[in-house]
Design a protein around this motif. Structure first.
Motif, short mmCIF file in Angstrom:
data_model
loop_
_atom_site.label_atom_id
_atom_site.label_comp_id
_atom_site.label_asym_id
_atom_site.label_seq_id
_atom_site.Cartn_x
_atom_site.Cartn_y
_atom_site.Cartn_z
N THR A 41 37.20 63.08 49.95
CA THR A 41 38.29 62.49 49.28
C THR A 41 38.60 61.39 50.25
O THR A 41 39.21 60.51 49.95
CB THR A 41 39.24 63.72 48.95
N ASP A 320 36.81 61.46 42.06
CA ASP A 320 36.73 62.60 42.82
C ASP A 320 36.64 63.92 42.15
O ASP A 320 37.18 64.00 41.01
CB ASP A 320 38.12 62.33 43.57
N GLU A 321 35.39 64.62 42.30
CA GLU A 321 35.16 65.88 41.50
C GLU A 321 35.07 65.73 39.92
O GLU A 321 35.39 66.30 39.39
CB GLU A 321 36.20 67.06 41.80
MG LIG Z 1 38.32 66.53 47.96
#
Ligand SMILES: [Mg+2]
Ligand SMILES: Nc1ncnc2c1ncn2[C@@H]1O[C@H](COP(=O)(O)OP(=O)(O)OP(=O)(O)O)[C@@H](O)[C@H]1O
Length: 374
Positions: A41, A320-321
């Protein structure tokens, strides 16, 4: 094939848990995998600093420099931008200047961070946004304004000027200075900025809605219907009267009420973004966790498509994810949709195999404890 905006190289110095790394890239997507806490991240956050604002964590600049580093942090990118090859450097100097973000474009100090939007647009979706539909309206307003901002870079200035004028009015009211000429001047300024903000939001939602309408409904992602509420609702939708006069009059009438409340009760700072799941005809906040996530993904991708259509260049996407909680079929459909945008996307996950459907459309990078393995 349209001209593709992509990062060719990214270099970080004393950025979060990275002391010094260099990441060579090509026009493909970038998949970052690694353990929790590795720095995935953080790397996306570094890319988000290539757009105006405080990045995808909305961090205080002082928190971004690596703990233990002597000075500030630096992010450098060499990219194929909207106007061709460009080098962008941004960061802080550390010490007393740790709170000022410096920006250099092709080696020259930029006058304003808004200059970044001439070269690239960056959009993101992070797990922190998962509660967007159920959380406070301030978060939805911020989300909405970011959507507007990526199409209309002047929106940020309008919003901050409005805030400043409103603080000025609140102060006058708090001090009991009901001087009509002075207050009237501030209120006219608020009216002009506030109505411009509301119209810019409305226009963006109109464009986004038209785009969603035209989309293929068999898509793996649900579509959202979007509306604004809370500020001149009926008037903005069908402006038959002078909106600025109307808002200025509301402010003038509300002086004693606002003085008692200690704040301005009517304005674009109170509006909310209403989102509905179209196919189910259900408010987003009443949808399941997975449905809400799918709605949000669909919304961000539709917006990315809109930015691509309006600017002629797909934005850089930071997801992200993104693949977590999606079944294999949905994941593959998602990757195809991301790829079809024609830009460069950064995606993270803990497990590389989740991204296998991307094949050689992506470059795989392993992150471990602030180091990169390409
Ligand atoms: Mg992360
Ligand atoms: N200013 C800083 N200086 C040094 N380390 C920092 C700083 N800010 C954050 N970190 C550390 O960076 C590490 C990596 O964080 P990051 O959020 O990028 O991990 P991640 O790979 O995304 O993990 P996850 O899979 O859990 O999301 C964390 O351990 C965090 O404590």
């Amino acid at each position: 094939m349209t001209h593709r905006v992509f990062l060719r190289e990214l270099k970080l110095t004393d950025f979060r848990n990275y002391a010094r790394v260099s990441l060579p890239l090509d026009s493909r997507h970038v998949v970052l995998t690694g353990e929790n806490g590795a720095g995935k991240t953080n790397l996306m956050e570094a890319v988000s600093f290539l757009s105006p604002g405080r990045g995808l964590r909305r961090a205080a600049l002082a928190d971004v420099a690596r703990v233990g580093a002597a000075g500030g942090f630096a992010v450098f990118a060499d990219l194929e931008g909207m106007e061709g090859d460009v080098e962008i450097g941004t960061g802080t100097d550390g010490g007393d200047d740790a709170l000022v973000r410096r920006l250099r474009i092709n080696g020259t100090a930029a006058k304003s961070v808004d200059e970044l939007t001439d070269h690239l647009r960056v959009l993101w979706l992070t797990p922190a946004m998962d509660g967007l539909f159920t959380g406070p309206s301030a978060d939805r307003r911020r989300f909405l304004d970011r959507l507007v901002l990526s199409l209309d870079p002047a929106h940020g200035r309008r919003a901050s000027d409005f805030e400043r004028a409103m603080r000025g009015r609140n102060r006058l009211l708090a001090e009991g200075r009901f001087d009509p000429a002075w207050l009237g001047g501030v209120e006219r300024q608020m009216a002009s900025l506030g109505v411009a903000m509301a119209l810019a939001r409305q226009e963006m939602l109109g464009l986004l809605t038209a785009l969603v309408d035209a989309q293929d409904l068999s898509s793996a992602f649900p579509s959202a219907s979007l509306a604004l509420s809370g500020f001149l609702d009926d008037e903005i939708a069908a402006p038959a009267i002078d909106l600025e006069d109307r808002y200025a009059a509301i402010l003038a009438e509300g002086r004693y009420r606002d003085a008692a409340a200690g704040r301005t009760l009517e304005g674009p700072h109170r509006s909310d973004l209403l989102v509905r799941h179209r196919e189910k005809n259900m408010e987003a906040e009443r949808c399941s966790t997975g449905e809400q996530k799918a709605l949000l993904v669909g919304l961000v991708l539709a917006h990315a498509r809109l930015v691509a259509n309006m600017t002629g260049h797909a934005p850089i996407l930071l997801l992200d994810e993104i693949a977590a909680h999606l079944d294999e079929g949905r994941r593959a459909a998602l990757f195809d949709r991301i790829d079809a945008l024609g830009g460069q996307a950064f995606m993270t996950g803990t497990d590389k195999s989740m991204f296998s459907a991307l094949g050689d459309r992506a470059r795989f990078v392993t992150v471990s404890d602030g180091h990169l393995n390409v």
